[in-house]
Every structure is written in structure tokens, then in C-alpha cells.
Design a protein around this motif. Structure first.
Motif, short mmCIF file in Angstrom:
data_model
loop_
_atom_site.label_atom_id
_atom_site.label_comp_id
_atom_site.label_asym_id
_atom_site.label_seq_id
_atom_site.Cartn_x
_atom_site.Cartn_y
_atom_site.Cartn_z
N ALA A 154 -35.28 6.30 -87.26
CA ALA A 154 -34.96 5.24 -88.30
C ALA A 154 -34.58 3.93 -86.87
N ARG A 155 -33.57 4.14 -86.90
CA ARG A 155 -32.77 3.48 -85.48
C ARG A 155 -33.69 3.05 -84.70
N THR A 156 -34.54 4.09 -83.99
CA THR A 156 -35.24 4.21 -82.84
C THR A 156 -36.74 2.49 -83.76
N VAL A 157 -37.36 3.23 -84.83
CA VAL A 157 -37.83 2.22 -85.46
C VAL A 157 -37.38 0.57 -85.56
N ARG A 158 -36.15 0.70 -85.93
CA ARG A 158 -36.09 -1.32 -86.08
C ARG A 158 -35.53 -1.50 -85.03
N VAL A 159 -35.15 -0.80 -83.38
CA VAL A 159 -34.67 -1.35 -82.10
C VAL A 159 -36.40 -2.10 -82.44
N ALA A 160 -37.41 -1.53 -82.41
CA ALA A 160 -38.75 -1.65 -82.40
C ALA A 160 -39.08 -3.16 -82.80
N PHE A 161 -39.00 -2.78 -83.94
CA PHE A 161 -39.29 -4.49 -85.41
C PHE A 161 -38.11 -5.42 -84.60
N GLU A 162 -36.66 -5.23 -84.03
CA GLU A 162 -36.25 -6.22 -83.79
C GLU A 162 -36.95 -6.65 -82.20
N ARG A 163 -36.98 -5.99 -81.59
CA ARG A 163 -38.02 -6.74 -80.33
C ARG A 163 -38.94 -7.07 -80.50
N GLN A 164 -39.75 -6.32 -81.45
CA GLN A 164 -40.68 -7.34 -81.87
C GLN A 164 -40.50 -9.30 -82.53
N GLU A 165 -39.82 -8.89 -83.47
CA GLU A 165 -39.04 -10.47 -83.85
C GLU A 165 -38.69 -10.83 -82.38
N HIS A 166 -38.15 -10.68 -81.60
CA HIS A 166 -37.49 -11.47 -80.55
C HIS A 166 -38.61 -11.75 -79.78
N LEU A 167 -39.35 -10.78 -79.61
CA LEU A 167 -40.51 -11.45 -78.92
C LEU A 167 -41.02 -12.83 -79.43
N ARG A 168 -41.18 -12.55 -80.58
CA ARG A 168 -42.41 -13.44 -81.67
C ARG A 168 -41.55 -14.96 -81.26
#
Length: 818
Positions: free
Chosen positions: A642-656
Motif C-alpha cells: 500500500a505504501r508503494t502504491v501510495r507513493v505512485a499515486f502521490e507522484r502522479q498527482e505531483h507531476l500533474r
């Protein structure tokens, strides 16, 4: 007396052979270890060659990024990464070329030109990359010669030569492995030869020892041959081989009286298959030799009695008058030997098993073949019930079902084994078992430091009979072997689980370093977790208000799970509200919830990930089969995923957010020049629908800034942008290019371009003129249509600017004093 020196010589030769074997083992093990290290070094070099290919590709990509990066920060990061990759490629190349294994492999394969070509290609590639690093940024363009050289080498000769080098090292390693395998077979053959020699030396020694023992036995028995109370069987036969005397002990072996054997021969009371051995022994005695052999006596009921017969010629006045024989009952010894063989087979078999289940099944299988049993099972204490862990033998269906139910506390004699003592019953005490054909029962606990938790249960059918001492010895010795093997298997299982846990945790954590979409990363994390956590299904859910949508889903063997129901919605709400995972299964504290799990799930977990705007993301995993509760290890792995996927979501939002900021004018909130360029490229390069472009230039911005201040200049810019945005259609787009320049993209071409342009600009200008300070505001505009006014974005902007400046000059002439 000549046997002593020969025996000593044979013994010395045997010791020499054993010493030579040990030396050979030590030396060959050393050679194998050396060859193994050599293979490992060659595999390392092969991996280094592959790594050079990856680094070369990264150098080409970073060089291109350096030449095309839009900002100074991006260029500096690209330059720093390029410098590190160049140093890494140079070091890997130096290591490979300087390695003696590579030179030896290249020389053995006649591939010396390959080394030279690889050196030339890598050095040329490094030189081009170094020149790019040394080239000032102002002179570095996407079409520079060094960049083209990097592309050519990476696409052709460099990749080819590195692939050849990698293949060379792999072939060298494979050849090395074949040589090691050949050496191992030679080593095995040599060891077998030495063992055969040793066995050939041992056999004469054993035979001489048995002969000496037989002589002692014969002398002792002869002295007691007239003693009717002797425990060992004794017999005297005449020259024709008929019994003249048989002592009671011999008769008891056959369950007959001594008198009934007189006048008969040994051939009459042995099996026909053993007559050859009796005839050979008789022939030896006729020439004055003593014979010792094993045979089987045949009782009246057909049962066989294994015995050892030692016969010596009976001499009277120098002539042979018959045979004096001693007969030893070998029944107990044979049983002991069979027990030892069974235990040896059991021990050897259990050594190969690595799991507790395998140990239990293998032990039951070996014991079933060695003993006269109907069924066997290994029962384990679980709470207030002994339940079968493994079953061997073909049980009747009703009995198997009854055994599978287990034995509750107080129901059977199995509970008496908790005192660590075996229980042997001539007849079962459980009426249900007796009704299904069970008679004699043996219950032997497995020794354990923390008390009895497992019991070996042996069952007989047919006639009830007691358990012999030999059977008890075998069962009790077997339980000790099983206990040790189970403990070892449990430790191995725990170690394997720990290794799998660490490996899975590393693999899941490593996903963070990969630039994957969150949905892809979530699915890969589920695939990694499935074997370690034993899950059957998983999904990432997006929750928006009362709506729940599956972003991605994974299942074992294509299983389909439909999530619905109050329990599912309640657990989602609980996880999102608390921010903590929620675990539900049949053995947890929320046992009452388990039957209501959606989709026939046996256990499930809801793990919150992150929130973005109006959406919340949650991880859901489930098991469709019965099993253990979610263990701390399972929860740690799920939390890591969950932590790994959370990082991916947060990274995607940050890039957006970053990308949105890079495409937006901060003053007006409209798209900037970069956003316009992207939109025009999409419309002109990939679209085929006509569109119009209006360029607008505000009049008097500098005057407003100078007279009213920059604050009023910003008001004019914002109000005009707001006016444009509210005046265009929903599908149209408005951009501010900087300063007082605006662009409007119209989807489709208006029928009257001049009227459309004036109307749009006037509406926006009216928005500005609402402020009394800006009531004289004016703006000029020009419109161009695609593809009529130009095939490219640049041509359209140029044409629209020309028309805008024509309008501005025309208005200035109208406003000029006569």
C-alpha cells in the motif's frame, strides 16, 4: 596360524583405501570450489557486459535530454546524470577488458578482434559523450554530430559488439560448467570404485569373523549337546541325515514334540526353496567341514521360522558317523533388523523432506509399508480437539469422515498421551470406530519440549490382538525420528518464509524506483504479494462520494469477484475515516462479520492509500478459501504494498500539478505559450478538423502601468482574460502569451471571421471598461483559419498577427486628428 598376518594386511589395505578416499574427497572438493568461483566470476562479467548495454542506452537518452531540456535546472540534472553514467560505463568497460577471464575466453574462442572492436566502439562512444559534456549549452543542439554519433553507435555497432561479448562470456561459462559436470562424474566414478574396493576387502574380514564365531559356538554346543534343558536347538543326525536326537528347544521352534522328529531329515522341515543351501552344507560336512547357514523351518501351520544352523561332522574312531548341529532362532534378530532397516529408510526419507506436510506424509507411507497395519494418521492438537494432519491407508468412506472430525477432549484414549506416554489398546474404546471396523489401536505421542501436540495413531482391522514389543519399539522410535524431522522442517519452513518475506518486501519496495502508472504498479504489487500472502483477488478502488469504481483488479486463475453489500461499504468507510487498514476473517475478533463478506470471500482487507481532490483510493485484497488469519507478516507485506502504491499515486498527482503549473499563466489562470504550442501541434499535426486562431493585442498597457500603476495593469490583464473566457464557447480555448498578447482557439471556422473577431473582442473589452479608470480601454485582433491561411502553427500565428496589426493601424488612423 597364517590368518593373523593376512587379516592384519587386509585391515591395513582397507585403512589405506579409506584414507585415499578421504584425501580424494578433500582435494576434489577444493577443485570443485575453485571451478565454482571461476564460473561465478564469468557470470559476473557477463552481467557487467549486459549492464554496459543498459548504461549506453541511458547515456544516449540523457544526452538527448541535455540538448532538449527546457530549463536550466533540467539541463544541469541531465548533465550530472550523464557524467555519472559515462564514468560508470568507462569503469565497467575497464573491468571487463582487464579481466583475465575475458581475455582467456576471447583467446580460446579466437575472438581477439572482438575485444579490439569492443574497445574501439566503447571508447568512441565514451569520447562522443565526453565531448557533449564539454560542449557549452548554448552550442549544444538536438542535431549535433556527437548526438547523431551516439544514436548511430547505440542503434548498431556498439549494441552488436556488447551483445557478442555477453554471448562470448555466456558460452565460456557454459563450457566451464560442462567441464565441472564432467569432473563431477569422474569424481563420482572414482569414489564408487574406491567404495567397491573397500567392500571387497570388508567381506573377507566379516567372513573370517563369522567362521571364528561358528567354531566357538560349535565347541560350546557340543559340550552341552546332551543337556535337554539347553535353550538353543540341538540335533544329532546319522550318516544318512536322519534325526537321532532332537532337544526340546528345537522341537519348540516347530511346535512339535522331539519324538515326532526322530527318523525325519532336515529337508522334511524346511521350505523347498532352501533345500539347495541344505544340500551344499551337507556336501561340505561330508568332506569334514563345518557348515553354517541360514534357513527357514516350516511349522505345521505353514509359518516360517528363520534359523541359523551350524553343523559339524560327528567323528568316531576317525570316521564320520553323522552331524551335530545347533539351531538358533533368528526371529527376534530378523525383526530387529527389519526395524533398523525401516528406521534407516524412514530417517533417509525424512531427510529429503523440507515441509512439515511432506515429513508427515512420508513417515506414514514408510510405516504403512513396514508394518501390518490397516491405517495410520498423524493427529495434531488444535484447541480442544485432536484433528488428523495426515492419513495413510485406504480407509472406508465412513471411517475417513469419522476420523476427519477429530477427537474432542475426553472422548478417546488419545488424551491420555498428554502425559508423554504411549497408549496401546487391544481394542478401540471409541464405539464409532469399532462399528466401522477398527480393532487394535496404538497411540504414540511425538516427543516435544513444550508438551505433547502431535500423536501417531496406528489402527488394525480384523481380529483384535495385542501390540508386540517389536511393534512398540518401531512405533516409538519412528515418533522420535518424526519429531526431529518435523522440527527441522518447521525451522526450514520458517526460514523459507522469512526469506520469501524479505524477498517479496524488497521486490515490492523496488517498484517505487520504477516509473509506473499507479494502476500498473498496484497490479504488479498484487502479483508479487499473491504467493507470499496467499491472496486470491485484489483491486484498487476509487471512491467518489457514494460511488465506488475499480481502477485495476488482479485475480488468481481468472477468478471474478463482485464487491457489494453493507459490510463492504462499511469497511471502506471505516478504513477511509480512520486512515488505518481493516482486516476481517473467520478467525479474527470480527468473526461475526465473516459470513457477510461479499462475493463469497473467506477473509478480506481494506487498506487506505491516498486522497486526491474529490476521490479517495483504497486497496482491497481477499482470500476465497479458508485458511489462517491475517498474520503480522501478511499485514506488514500488505502495508508495504500500500505504501508503494501510495507513493505512485502521490507522484502522479505531483507531476500533474507541476505540469498544470507549467501550462498556466499565473496572473490570469489562462493557458500560456507552452500550452498554446501543445494545442496547436495537436490540431495541425494529428487533427483534420478546421479551426480558427485569433491573436489579440491590448492597447495602452504601458500607459496604464505608468499612470495608474502596475496593479491596474494587472487588473486590465485579468479582466480582459476573464471577459474572453466567458465570451467563447465551451470547447474554445483562451491563452495569454505574455505582456499584452492573447490568443483564442476556436473549434471550427466562423462564417464571418471579421464580425466574430470584433464581437469577441468587444465583449471582453466591455468587461474591462466596467472599471471607470479603464473606460477608454481598446484592443486589436486578427483571425486566421486552418488550413486555408497556412499549413503550420507558425504560419497561422504570423497571418493572424498581420491582420491584427492591420486593424490596429486602421484604428490609429481613424483616431488621429485631421
Amino acid at each position: 596360524m597364517s590368518r593373523g598376518p593376512r587379516t592384519l594386511n587386509l585391515r591395513a589395505v582397507l585403512y589405506g583405501v579409506l584414507a585415499l578416499t578421504a584425501t580424494f574427497i578433500v582435494v576434489s572438493n577444493g577443485l570443485l570450489a575453485q571451478q565454482t568461483r571461476q564460473i561465478q566470476r564469468e557470470q559476473t562479467l557477463a552481467a557487467a557486459t549486459g549492464r554496459q548495454q543498459v548504461v549506453a542506452e541511458q547515456i544516449g537518452r540523457l544526452a538527448w535530454q541535455l540538448s532538449t531540456a527546457p530549463s536550466a535546472g533540467d539541463r544541469q540534472r541531465a548533465r550530472d546524470q550523464l557524467r555519472r553514467r559515462v564514468a560508470e560505463l568507462r569503469e565497467d568497460h575497464r573491468t571487463l577488458v582487464g579481466a583475465p577471464e575475458f581475455r582467456r575466453a576471447a583467446g580460446a574462442a579466437g575472438a581477439a578482434p572482438l575485444a579490439a572492436r569492443m574497445h574501439a566502439e566503447v571508447e568512441g562512444y565514451l569520447a562522443a559523450a565526453t565531448r557533449i559534456l564539454l560542449t557549452p549549452q548554448a552550442r549544444l543542439t538536438a542535431g549535433s554530430a556527437d548526438l547523431r554519433q551516439l544514436d548511430r553507435q547505440a542503434a548498431g555497432p556498439l549494441t552488436a559488439v556488447l551483445s557478442e561479448a555477453s554471448a562470448l562470456m555466456q558460452r565460456s561459462g557454459a563450457a566451464h560448467i560442462r567441464r565441472v559436470n564432467t569432473f563431477a562424474w569422474i569424481r563420482l566414478g572414482s569414489l564408487l570404485t574406491m567404495l567397491v574396493i573397500a567392500s571387497l576387502l570388508i567381506h573377507p574380514l566379516e567372513r573370517r569373523i563369522r567362521q571364528a564365531q561358528a567354531e566357538l559356538i560349535r565347541e560350546r554346543d557340543f559340550a552341552r549337546q546332551i543337556m535337554s534343558t539347553v535353550a538353543q536347538g540341538l540335533s544329532v543326525t546319522d550318516p544318512e541325515g536322519r534325526f537321532e536326537y532332537v532337544n526340546p528347544a528345537y522341537a519348540r521352534l516347530l511346535n512339535v514334540t522331539p519324538e515326532s522328529l526322530l527318523g525325519r531329515t532336515p529337508f522334511d522341515i524346511t521350505f523347498e526353496e532352501d533345500h539347495a543351501a541344505l544340500a551344499a552344507a551337507k556336501a561340505r560336512r561330508e568332506v569334514g567341514e563345518t557348515s553354517t547357514y541360514e534357513t527357514r523351518l516350516r511349522r505345521a501351520d505353514g509359518a516360517a521360522v528363520p534359523v541359523l544352523v551350524t553343523g559339524a561332522p560327528r567323528l568316531t574312531e576317525g570316521g564320520r558317523t553323522g552331524t551335530i548341529a545347533s539351531i538358533t532362532d533368528l526371529t527376534e534378530r530378523k525383526q530387529h533388523e527389519q526395524t533398523l532397516r525401516t528406521l534407516a529408510v524412514l530417517s533417509h526419507s525424512l531427510e529429503r523432506e523440507q515441509t512439515p506436510e511432506g515429513v508427515a506424509e512420508r513417515a506414514l507411507d514408510v510405516l504403512s509399508q513396514a508394518m501390518d497395519l490397516a491405517w495410520l494418521n498423524l493427529s495434531r492438537l488444535e484447541g480442544d480437539r485432536f484433528v488428523p494432519r495426515a492419513i495413510s491407508g485406504t480407509m472406508p468412506p465412513g471411517l475417513r469422515d469419522q476420523v476427519a472430525l477429530g477427537v474432542s477432549r475426553g472422548e478417546g484414549a488419545i488424551w491420555e498421551t498428554l502425559g508423554a506416554e504411549a497408549v496401546y489398546l487391544q481394542e478401540s474404546r471409541i464405539e464409532a470406530y469399532v462399528a466401522l471396523g477398527v480393532r487394535s489401536v496404538a497411540l504414540v505421542p511425538l516427543p516435544a519440549a513444550d508438551g505433547v501436540t502431535q500423536v501417531l495413531c496406528a489402527y488394525r482391522g480384523g481380529e483384535a490382538r495385542p501390540w508386540s514389543g517389536q511393534e512398540r519399539v518401531l512405533l516409538e522410535a519412528a515418533t522420535r525420528s518424526m519429531a526431529a524431522a518435523l522440527e527441522r522442517a518447521e525451522l526450514h519452513h520458517q526460514a523459507q518464509e522469512a526469506a520469501d518475506y524479505a524477498q517479496t518486501l524488497l521486490a515490492v519496495s523496488a517498484l517505487v524506483e520504477r516509473a509506473l502508472e499507479p494502476a500498473v504498479m498496484a497490479q504488479q504489487a498484487l502479483e508479487l504479494l499473491a504467493p507470499a500472502v496467499d491472496i486470491d483477488w485484489g483491486s484498487v478502488l476509487v471512491v467518489r462520494g457514494d460511488m465506488t469504481e475499480s481502477l485495476t483488479a488482479w485475480s488468481r486463475n481468472g477468478l471474478e469477484v463482485e464487491l457489494h453489500g453493507e459490510v463492504h461499504r462499511a469497511q471502506i468507510q471505516r478504513a477511509m475515516t480512520s486512515g488505518l487498514p481493516v482486516y476481517v476473517d473467520a478467525d479474527s475478533g470480527t468473526r461475526h462479520e465473516a459470513p457477510d463478506l461479499p462475493g463469497g470471500l473467506k477473509s478480506a482487507a481494506w487498506i487506505p492509500l491516498t486522497a486526491s481532490h474529490d476521490a479517495q483510493y483504497i486497496y482491497v485484497v481477499a482470500r476465497l478459501h479458508g485458511g489462517e488469519s491475517w498474520s503480522p507478516r501478511d499485514r506488514d507485506l500488505l502495508t508495504a504494498a500500500a505504501r508503494t502504491v501510495r507513493v505512485a499515486f502521490e507522484r502522479q498527482e505531483h507531476l500533474r500539478v507541476i505540469e498544470q503549473a507549467s501550462l498556466t499563466d499565473p496572473l490570469t489562470g489562462l493557458g500560456n505559450r507552452r500550452a498554446l504550442d501543445r494545442a496547436l501541434a495537436a490540431l495541425t499535426e494529428h487533427g483534420d478538423a478546421p479551426f480558427a486562431l485569433i491573436t489579440i493585442d491590448l492597447d495602452g498597457l504601458k500607459q496604464v502601468n505608468d499612470t495608474l500603476g502596475h496593479e491596474w495593469g494587472d487588473v486590465m490583464l485579468r479582466e480582459f482574460g476573464r471577459g474572453l473566457k466567458t465570451s467563447v464557447q465551451k470547447e474554445d480555448r483562451v491563452y495569454r502569451l505574455g505582456g499584452d498578447e492573447y490568443v483564442v482557439l476556436l473549434q471550427g471556422c466562423p462564417p464571418d471571421p471579421t464580425v466574430a473577431t470584433l464581437t469577441l473582442v468587444d465583449r471582453a473589452a466591455d468587461q474591462v471598461r466596467l472599471h471607470p479608470e479603464l473606460r477608454t480601454f481598446q484592443a486589436s485582433a486578427g483571425l486566421a483559419s486552418w488550413p486555408d491561411d497556412g499549413p503550420s502553427a507558425g504560419a497561422l500565428l504570423h497571418r493572424a498577427d498581420e491582420r491584427m496589426y492591420q486593424q490596429k493601424r486602421a484604428r490609429q488612423r481613424q483616431q488621429a486628428p485631421p
